[in-house]
Each structure stands twice: as C-alpha cells, then as structure tokens.
Motif scaffolding. Structure first.
Motif, PDB file in Angstrom:
ATOM      1  N   SER A 184       8.804   6.568  -1.633  1.00  0.00           N
ATOM      2  CA  SER A 184       8.383   6.257  -0.269  1.00  0.00           C
ATOM      3  C   SER A 184       7.389   5.104  -0.300  1.00  0.00           C
ATOM      4  CB  SER A 184       7.736   7.472   0.393  1.00  0.00           C
ATOM      5  OG  SER A 184       6.505   7.787  -0.243  1.00  0.00           O
ATOM      6  N   GLU A 185       7.307   4.383   0.810  1.00  0.00           N
ATOM      7  CA  GLU A 185       6.447   3.199   0.855  1.00  0.00           C
ATOM      8  C   GLU A 185       4.983   3.565   0.595  1.00  0.00           C
ATOM      9  OE1 GLU A 185       6.507  -0.960   1.093  1.00  0.00           O
ATOM     10  OE2 GLU A 185       8.126   0.513   1.081  1.00  0.00           O
ATOM     11  N   PHE A 186       4.546   4.700   1.127  1.00  0.00           N
ATOM     12  CA  PHE A 186       3.154   5.123   0.942  1.00  0.00           C
ATOM     13  C   PHE A 186       2.878   5.423  -0.528  1.00  0.00           C
ATOM     14  CE2 PHE A 186      -0.111   8.476   0.840  1.00  0.00           C
ATOM     15  CZ  PHE A 186      -1.130   7.847   1.528  1.00  0.00           C
ATOM     16  N   GLN A 187       3.769   6.184  -1.177  1.00  0.00           N
ATOM     17  CA  GLN A 187       3.591   6.507  -2.597  1.00  0.00           C
ATOM     18  C   GLN A 187       3.648   5.254  -3.449  1.00  0.00           C
ATOM     19  OE1 GLN A 187       6.748   9.521  -3.062  1.00  0.00           O
ATOM     20  NE2 GLN A 187       5.152  10.921  -3.785  1.00  0.00           N
ATOM     21  N   LEU A 188       4.578   4.389  -3.136  1.00  0.00           N
ATOM     22  CA  LEU A 188       4.765   3.168  -3.921  1.00  0.00           C
ATOM     23  C   LEU A 188       3.505   2.301  -3.897  1.00  0.00           C
ATOM     24  CD1 LEU A 188       7.886   0.910  -3.867  1.00  0.00           C
ATOM     25  CD2 LEU A 188       5.652  -0.106  -3.515  1.00  0.00           C
ATOM     26  N   ILE A 189       2.950   2.105  -2.713  1.00  0.00           N
ATOM     27  CA  ILE A 189       1.791   1.217  -2.573  1.00  0.00           C
ATOM     28  C   ILE A 189       0.576   1.787  -3.301  1.00  0.00           C
ATOM     29  CG2 ILE A 189       0.132   0.296  -0.904  1.00  0.00           C
ATOM     30  CD1 ILE A 189       2.484  -0.004   1.034  1.00  0.00           C
ATOM     31  N   ARG A 205      10.634   0.470  -5.515  1.00  0.00           N
ATOM     32  CA  ARG A 205      11.223   0.722  -4.194  1.00  0.00           C
ATOM     33  C   ARG A 205      12.705   1.080  -4.335  1.00  0.00           C
ATOM     34  NH1 ARG A 205       9.550  -3.624  -1.835  1.00  0.00           N
ATOM     35  NH2 ARG A 205       7.716  -2.721  -0.823  1.00  0.00           N
ATOM     36  N   VAL A 252      -0.819  -4.911   3.853  1.00  0.00           N
ATOM     37  CA  VAL A 252       0.497  -4.339   4.166  1.00  0.00           C
ATOM     38  C   VAL A 252       0.986  -4.823   5.532  1.00  0.00           C
ATOM     39  CG1 VAL A 252       1.743  -2.189   4.599  1.00  0.00           C
ATOM     40  CG2 VAL A 252       0.100  -2.333   2.710  1.00  0.00           C
ATOM     41  N   ARG A 253       0.092  -4.941   6.502  1.00  0.00           N
ATOM     42  CA  ARG A 253       0.442  -5.419   7.854  1.00  0.00           C
ATOM     43  C   ARG A 253      -0.018  -6.863   8.038  1.00  0.00           C
ATOM     44  NH1 ARG A 253       4.064  -1.566   8.936  1.00  0.00           N
ATOM     45  NH2 ARG A 253       3.153   0.530   8.861  1.00  0.00           N
ATOM     46  N   VAL A 257       7.327  -3.880  -8.087  1.00  0.00           N
ATOM     47  CA  VAL A 257       7.276  -3.224  -6.786  1.00  0.00           C
ATOM     48  C   VAL A 257       8.696  -3.059  -6.238  1.00  0.00           C
ATOM     49  CG1 VAL A 257       6.428  -3.386  -4.412  1.00  0.00           C
ATOM     50  CG2 VAL A 257       4.975  -4.122  -6.306  1.00  0.00           C
ATOM     51  N   LEU A 283       2.059  -7.229  -4.109  1.00  0.00           N
ATOM     52  CA  LEU A 283       3.120  -6.608  -3.308  1.00  0.00           C
ATOM     53  C   LEU A 283       4.486  -7.229  -3.527  1.00  0.00           C
ATOM     54  CD1 LEU A 283       1.378  -5.925   0.143  1.00  0.00           C
ATOM     55  CD2 LEU A 283       2.189  -4.249  -1.528  1.00  0.00           C
ATOM     56  N   HIS A 284       4.546  -8.458  -3.949  1.00  0.00           N
ATOM     57  CA  HIS A 284       5.831  -9.141  -4.071  1.00  0.00           C
ATOM     58  C   HIS A 284       6.261  -9.352  -5.522  1.00  0.00           C
ATOM     59  CE1 HIS A 284       5.646  -9.849   0.231  1.00  0.00           C
ATOM     60  NE2 HIS A 284       4.431 -10.354   0.075  1.00  0.00           N
TER      61      HIS A 284
END
Length: 328
Positions: A236-241, A231, A129-130, A227, A222-223
């Motif tokens: 939310s980003e946390f739930q989505l991931i 989105r 993610v980072r 996804v 992720l891409h």
C-alpha cells in the motif's frame, strides 16, 4: 559493531568537551581588564572613590593576577570535582545560581526540539507526497515566514496581542504565586501551562527549516527504482512511503540535530529577554558584561557540552536509522 561505534563516539566526545572548556575560558578572559576593572568602572560611574589597594586585594582574592593557564587549571580542576567557583558579582557559589536556570533551559530546548520534529516530520512528508498541492504551497509559505521572521519579533507580537486583545500576560514560565515557591507537582503543572508559548515561538524557525529539509530529501527518494519495485510488489502507498523512502530521507533530517540544538540555545537568549524567562540567557549576558568569569565560564562550558551531546545523539540516531552507515 554498533555498540563499539557508540562507545568510540562517546570516548571521542570527552576531548571535545575539554577543548570546549579551554575555548570557553579563553573567551571570557579575552576582553581587556577583568572583574576588578569592571567593578572600578561601576564605582566611578556612581561617583564613589576607586581604591587601588582594594582592587589589588580583590584581584589577589580571586586569583585574577595569576597567569592564564594557572587560572584555567584551577577552574577546570574544581569543575571536575563539581565546584564551579564563586560568582564575583553575586558572592554565591556558581552551582547555586546556574542549576535551576540551566535545568529550565534544557527542558525548554528539548521540548522545543520534540515539538519541531513532531510538526516538521509529518508536514514535510505531506508536502513531498502532495507536491504542488494547496497544502504544499501553504506549508511552503508558512515555512518561508518562519525562516524570515526572528523569534523575538514573534514573541513581541504575541505579547502585544495577548495584552491588548485578551488582557493576559504571556511572559515568564510561572504564575506570580509559583515564581519563588519550592518545587512541587502544582508548580510543575503550572510550568507546563506556560511552556507552550516559548516552545511555539522558538520552534517556529526550526519547524520551517526541518520541513523544507524533509520535503527535499523525500522528493529525491520517491522517484528512485526501489520505490517502483516495492509498489509493483503490491505494498500500500502508506506502507511503502514509511517503510522505504521516509526511512532513507531521515538521514539528513536526523543529522540536523547537531545544529538545531545549538541554534535553539542561541535563539533562546533574546527570546528569554523579551518574554522574561528565568533561563540561562539573561544571567549569562549579565555575567559577561560584568566579566564574572566563573559564572560566565560555567554557563558557556555547560551549554557547549549540551551542543556536543546533541552531535553525539545525532550520530547515534544516524547509526540506528540508516543501515548504510559504515562504522569504520
């Protein structure tokens, strides 16, 4: 359908275990000579007279003069009844010698696998993610070091630092007063207090490998279009991931249990020698060197069964985690 798949997978594990027993017995009888030969060599090295009649009586007593398949079926027949035979060198039932050591080995390896998963999963997700952040680079550096440095070398460095700088001994799994004591709650707590050191040492390379696998898998997911669609729906980003890409990225991550478990078993042997752990590794090596076939065969058979169980658990978890798995 899922229960049927699990049942069939368990049934298929049984012939694999019999094949593993045959290979294990063949491996321990493959070297030239037998226990009597090794015993004669040890007598000769110590200057004692080697009595041929005594060696022949020893072979007849333990059935070492019988054909391979006769010895194998005699051994595996006893194993199926819970009798692993008698150790030639120790002159004790094999079951008496191995169960505590195997129990400690199994507990250590399961604990190491849980530790590796607990660290590698969040670290791999964060690195993906980072991507290209300071944390990602730091995790990559630690991962490369963990993969490159052998476990026994980490153990040696840790022992040196503990003795020289802290004046403490980190070897073994028990304090001196608990080593030969019967099992109790106090002994179990003492075991947990010493367990974290070999867990960290054995888990370092596994954490490094699993982190890289999770990072690569998640970056692939992720891409993807699903996804972006999730989105756009406002998740939310946390739930989505966690709900979508992580679940799909877990497929190769879960499948690594099949090789991580045998890797931990093999890696623990040298580390056990360095740290002086009362696990199966040192006794197995001693049995192989002495050609103590029943003791060595029992160890190899049970460790092979642990590896097959690891593959079975991996397949079942894959079926539970990934909805794309087809049971046929």
């Amino acid at each position: 359908m899922l229960l049927n798949y699990i049942f069939r997978r368990i049934i298929w594990s049984i012939p694999f275990m019999f094949a593993a027993s045959l290979v294990a017995f063949a491996l321990i009888t493959l070297p030239p000579g037998d226990y009597a030969t090794t015993y004669a060599q040890s007598l000769a090295q110590s200057g004692d007279i080697v009595d041929t009649a005594r060696l022949n009586a020893l072979r007849e007593r333990f059935g070492l003069d019988q054909p391979f398949f006769v010895q194998y079926f005699k051994w595996i027949g006893g194993v199926l009844q819970g009798d692993f035979g008698v150790s030639f060198e120790w002159q004790q039932p094999v079951a008496t010698l191995i169960w505590e050591r195997l129990g400690l080995s199994f507990f250590l390896e399961i604990s190491t696998l849980v530790f590796a998963w607990s660290v590698a999963l969040p670290l791999g997700i964060y690195s993906a993610v980072r991507k290209y952040s300071v944390g990602d680079y730091l995790a990559s550096i630690i991962g490369f070091i963990g993969l490159a440095v052998p476990n026994f070398l980490i153990a040696l460095v840790l022992m040196y630092v503990a003795v020289v700088h802290f004046g403490s001994d980190v070897s073994g799994l028990f304090s001196p007063e608990y080593r030969d004591a019967p099992w109790s709650w106090a002994k179990f707590v003492n075991l947990l207090g010493h367990m974290w050191i070999p867990i960290v040492i054995l888990g370092t390379s596994t954490v490094a490998g699993l982190t890289r696998i999770m990072r690569a898998n998640l970056l692939d997911e992720l891409h993807k279009p699903y996804v972006a669609t999730a989105r756009a729906k406002g998740l939310s980003e946390f739930q989505l991931i966690l709900k979508y890409p992580v679940r799909l990225a877990l497929n190769p991550f879960v499948s690594t249990i099949g090789w991580a478990f045998p890797q931990l078993i093999s890696g623990a042997v040298i580390t056990s020698f360095v740290l002086g752990l009362p696990t199966s590794g040192p006794l197995l090596l001693q049995a192989l060197l002495a050609q103590d076939m029943y003791l060595a065969g029992a160890f190899i058979l049970l460790l092979s069964c642990f590896a097959i169980i690891g593959m079975l658990v991996s397949d079942i978890l894959l079926a539970l985690v990934d909805p794309r798995i087809r049971y046929r």
